[in-house]
Structure formats: structure tokens, C-alpha cells
Design an enzyme around this catalytic site. Structure first.
Site, short mmCIF file in Angstrom:
data_model
loop_
_atom_site.label_atom_id
_atom_site.label_comp_id
_atom_site.label_asym_id
_atom_site.label_seq_id
_atom_site.Cartn_x
_atom_site.Cartn_y
_atom_site.Cartn_z
CG HIS A 71 -1.90 -1.16 1.18
ND1 HIS A 71 -3.11 -1.07 0.52
CD2 HIS A 71 -1.82 -2.43 1.65
CE1 HIS A 71 -3.75 -2.24 0.61
NE2 HIS A 71 -2.98 -3.08 1.29
CG LEU A 72 3.41 2.31 -3.10
CD1 LEU A 72 3.79 2.56 -4.56
CD2 LEU A 72 4.65 2.41 -2.21
NE ARG A 73 -1.82 3.38 3.99
CZ ARG A 73 -2.56 2.26 4.06
NH1 ARG A 73 -3.32 1.89 3.04
NH2 ARG A 73 -2.54 1.52 5.14
CG HIS A 241 -4.35 -10.56 2.91
ND1 HIS A 241 -5.60 -11.11 2.90
CD2 HIS A 241 -4.52 -9.25 2.62
CE1 HIS A 241 -6.48 -10.16 2.61
NE2 HIS A 241 -5.84 -9.03 2.43
CG ASN A 287 -9.05 -7.36 7.42
OD1 ASN A 287 -9.13 -8.58 7.38
ND2 ASN A 287 -9.99 -6.58 6.92
CG ASP A 314 -1.64 -6.43 3.47
OD1 ASP A 314 -1.80 -5.36 2.86
OD2 ASP A 314 -2.55 -7.01 4.09
CG HIS A 318 -2.14 2.68 9.38
ND1 HIS A 318 -3.21 3.24 8.72
CD2 HIS A 318 -2.27 1.34 9.23
CE1 HIS A 318 -3.97 2.28 8.21
NE2 HIS A 318 -3.41 1.11 8.50
ZN ZN Z 1 -6.59 -7.13 2.16
ZN ZN Z 2 -3.60 -5.08 1.56
#
Ligand code: ZN
Ligand code: ZN
Length: 433
Positions: A71-73, A241, A287, A314, A318
Site C-alpha cells: 500500500h503506497l497510500r 494474504h 486484517n 501487505d 499508518h
Molecule cells: Zn486485504
Molecule cells: Zn492489503
């Protein structure tokens, strides 16, 4: 499908490392010469020819890693990560390629958003990065995106990661579109009415701690559904995942019946169980959640026997203020790019649970194959995608050491072995050297 800033193609000689490429069948101490970013020669006592020489006695040289789930946001949360910081973190973790997830603000669901990300990657990316686009508009689960157009624009695959595709009819149509685009569908399997409100794995530990549970069956029931739909449509799919034994068993059965289904697993699910949540550290909230020791054993076995062929971090950055709250209030997700190899080396390889060669393959060629990317390899004529590892060096993971803009790592304060000394990505020295 992967994009990076254009830059130098480097000349170097890595001298005296143990060179291990499980796919090419190489395991020997030798020198590797790279000319203009291409592997030019393997041998002993190679002439440096004026190249930079990296003395690598006692170190291990392997094909660099591919992370299929980051996730590079961007766009939207540049305070947490950017293409520049995320790809710098990837380089520090030994990665020569990563794939970014589309659950951004706005969601990557149009050719315009995807196109501007590709332009940014061409200006900023330290290692090549590919972008998955959303399956549904706004990831709202109501209407498919224009998958053909997005594929043409360069989407590496499709996912609504962060959320499941709840409606089976929509999932079925997405699978039918796979027949047109050929780009992998990657599924976050979660049945939301079963997981709703869940803070951690539902079991003895959640009962003791008094947290609402997120049961394994919330994952496995969706895994079973998606595999059934994929079998019906005779289309391949990739499961993100995986965390539960039942999910792995379902994947294994589908593969045995001839379905082209692949799966990935994260370092945290391979290293930890729900017992760790007793510390109430918000950096242990993700998650899917950390599950039981039996689930963890099933994941390790699946990685070993090839039911699962890819390690995926993953990596979910944050902001500090978001994670500095009680466990129940914290968002899901932990970072992983800079610690994946060392955590798995320390928790699985050193104790004898997994062979080093298997780990190297599942972090490199394995994930590349899932998305049809060229597998990094150490062979004359191949682009130099190399990672130089110091297996003996230990390091205490500290908040200030990350190149990522976020430090919500589950390893803070832990000492891990297996340090990345050099990463060459697409022929360019991206870290170390
Ligand atoms: Zn996911
Ligand atoms: Zn993810």
C-alpha cells in the site's frame, strides 16, 4: 507493467559471495559482473574492468525480491507514504519490484488516476512499481470498473483489496472479464457479516481478552466461494494474504482439481500467532488477523510445499497518531517492506522451519509468476536484479531506521538477523553499494 524513473544502468563486480539462485540451480561461491545493468559474467577472479567492486566474502547474493502487495497510500495519504518513500523502503528491503494496491483516495478505478500514478512512478520510483486497479468503481462493490481500458493503460492486475467483492454475481462478471484482460484478479477474501466488528482472531485469546472476534470462517467461506466461481468460469485467480488453515486446504483442493489458483502469505502471519496480541500493541492489529498456532503451521507448510508460492508484505503504512491509540481504536495494518526477509530468516529459516532456498524463491520468482512478471534471475544476459544479504548480522529494529514514512512495524525493538547490504533493481544500484 512496471514503471520506474529512468536512470543509470550500473557497472559493478560483486566479488566472492555465495551466489544462490534456486530457479537457475546455482549455489556456489563466485564473482558476478554486471555491465551496463546486465549480468555479464559469473566466474572466479573476474577482472573488474574499472567497475565498482563490492567485496562480498561471507555474504549471500540472490535474485532480488518481488513484493506483490504494497500500500503506497498515493494518491491521498502522502503523509503516510509516497511512491518515492515506499520504493526507497522496498530497495532497503531487497526488492527489485513491487505492486501497489488501489485502495487510495481517490481509488485507482479510472484510466486518469492510473495514468497519473504511472507518470509519478516514472519520475520518482527507486525500484520498478506496478499498479493494480480496482475491480469495482470506488471499490463500492456495485459496478465493475472499465477493466479492458485499465488493462490497456497498464494495470498490473485487479483487486478491491481492503474489501471483498461481496456480490457473487459481480465477482462472476469480474472473472469473465479476466478472459478479456488476462490480468490477474487478486481477492481479499472476507465475509463482512461474519467479520463485522472483529478486532482479532476469534478463539481462546479473544475470549480471554474480551475482544470481538473475526473468525477464520469469515475468510475461508469467501475463499471457497471465489474458488467455486473461478472453477465455474474456468478462470485463474489469486488469493491475497491467506491466514487460516481452512483457506489453505480449500486452495490446495482447488489446485488438485486443476484450477489455476495461487495464494500469498505475509511475514506476520508466518511468524506470529494471536498469542502476540496479549501485549495489546496496535502494531499487531491487521486484517486478516493473526490466527492460531495451528493456522500458522498450515501457512508455513503451504509455503514449503508450494500450495502458496508468494510471500507478500501487505505493507500498510499508518500515521503515528492513528496507531497511538488503544488496540480497539487502531486501524488495521502494519508495515513490512524493510523487515520481510530478516523477519522470515530469523523466525523460520534459523529455527529450521523453512529452507533458505525456499524462502528466496517464494520472495522472488514465486510472486513474479503470479502476475506474469519476468522472474529476477542470476544468469548471463539477464537484467541485474540482485540482493546481497548478510545472514550473520543482527540488528535491533528501531523506529528511526525506516525509509518508509511510517514506522508501524510489529518488529520494533526486536533483534533480527539477515541484513540487506545491496539491492540492484533493473540494473541500477537502488540501495547500498
Ligand atoms: Zn486485504
Ligand atoms: Zn492489503
Amino acid at each position: 507493467m512496471l514503471f520506474a524513473k529512468s536512470g543509470s544502468r550500473d557497472d559493478l563486480v560483486v566479488r566472492g559471495a555465495r551466489v544462490v539462485d534456486p530457479v537457475e540451480g546455482i549455489d556456489s561461491v563466485c564473482d558476478v559482473r554486471v555491465d551496463g545493468g546486465t549480468v555479464a559474467q559469473l566466474g572466479t577472479s573476474l577482472e573488474p574492468n574499472g567497475h565498482q567492486v563490492i567485496e562480498a566474502d561471507g555474504l549471500l547474493l540472490a535474485p532480488a525480491f518481488i513484493d506483490p502487495h504494497v500500500h503506497l497510500r498515493v494518491p491521498g495519504r502522502e503523509d503516510e507514504e509516497t511512491i518515492a518513500s515506499g520504493t526507497a523502503a522496498a530497495a532497503a528491503g531487497g526488492y527489485c519490484g513491487i505492486l501497489a494496491m488501489p485502495n487510495t483516495e481517490p481509488v485507482v478505478d479510472s484510466a486518469a488516476v492510473l495514468g497519473s500514478l504511472i507518470e509519478d512512478a516514472q519520475a520518482q520510483a527507486e525500484v520498478p512499481v506496478g499498479f493494480l486497479a480496482a475491480i469495482t468503481r470506488g471499490q463500492e462493490g456495485a459496478e465493475l470498473t472499465d477493466m479492458a481500458e485499465l488493462a490497456e493503460q497498464g494495470a498490473a492486475g485487479f483487486t478491491d483489496d481492503g474489501r471483498p467483492v461481496v456480490a457473487p454475481g459481480l465477482m462472476r462478471r469480474a472473472l469473465q472479464y479476466h478472459g478479456i484482460t488476462g490480468r490477474r484478479l487478486a481477492l481479499h477474501c472476507e465475509e463482512p457479516t461474519l467479520s463485522r466488528g472483529g478486532q482479532m482472531h476469534e478463539g481462546a485469546v479473544s475470549a480471554e481478552l474480551g475482544f470481538a472476534g473475526y473468525p477464520s470462517v469469515a475468510e475461508s467461506v469467501m475463499v471457497e466461494r471465489d474458488l467455486a466461481l473461478a472453477a465455474f468460469e474456468e478462470q485463474p485467480l489469486h488469493l491475497l494474504h491467506l491466514s487460516a488453515r481452512e483457506s489453505v486446504e480449500a486452495l490446495s483442493r482447488a489446485q488438485a482439481s486443476g484450477l489455476h489458483a495461487t495464494g500469498e502469505v505475509t511475514p506476520h502471519h508466518l511468524c506470529l500467532t494471536d498469542e502476540a496480541v496479549r501485549t495489546l500493541d496496535p502494531n499487531l492489529k491487521m486484517n486478516p488477523p493473526l490466527r492460531s498456532p495451528d493456522d500458522r503451521a498450515a501457512l508455513v507448510d503451504a509455503l514449503k510445499d508450494g500450495t502458496i508460492t508468494a510471500v507478500a508484505t501487505d505493507h500498510a503504512p499508518h500515521a503515528r497518531h492513528e496507531k497511538e491509540v488503544p488496540f480497539e481504536a487502531a486501524p488495521f495494518g502494519v508495515t513490512g517492506l524493510e523487515t520481510a526477509f530478516s523477519s522470515l530468516y530469523t523466525h523460520l529459516v534459523e529455527p529450521g522451519l523453512l529452507k533458505l532456498e525456499t524462502l528466496l524463491e517464494r520472495m522472488s520468482a514465486g510472486p513474479a509468476r503470479v502476475y506474469g512478471l519476468d522472474a529476477p534471475r542470476i544468469a548471463v544476459g539477464a537484467p541485474a536484479n540482485l540482493v546481497l544479504l548478510d545472514l550473520k548480522a543482527g540488528r535491533r529494529v528501531a523506529e528511526g531506521d525506516f525509509r518508509s514514512r511510517s514506522a508501524n512495524s510489529w518488529l520494533l525493538g526486536e533483534t533480527v538477523k539477515g541484513q540487506v547490504r545491496l539491492t540492484v533493481a533493473a540494473g541500477r544500484v537502488a540501495f547500498g553499494g
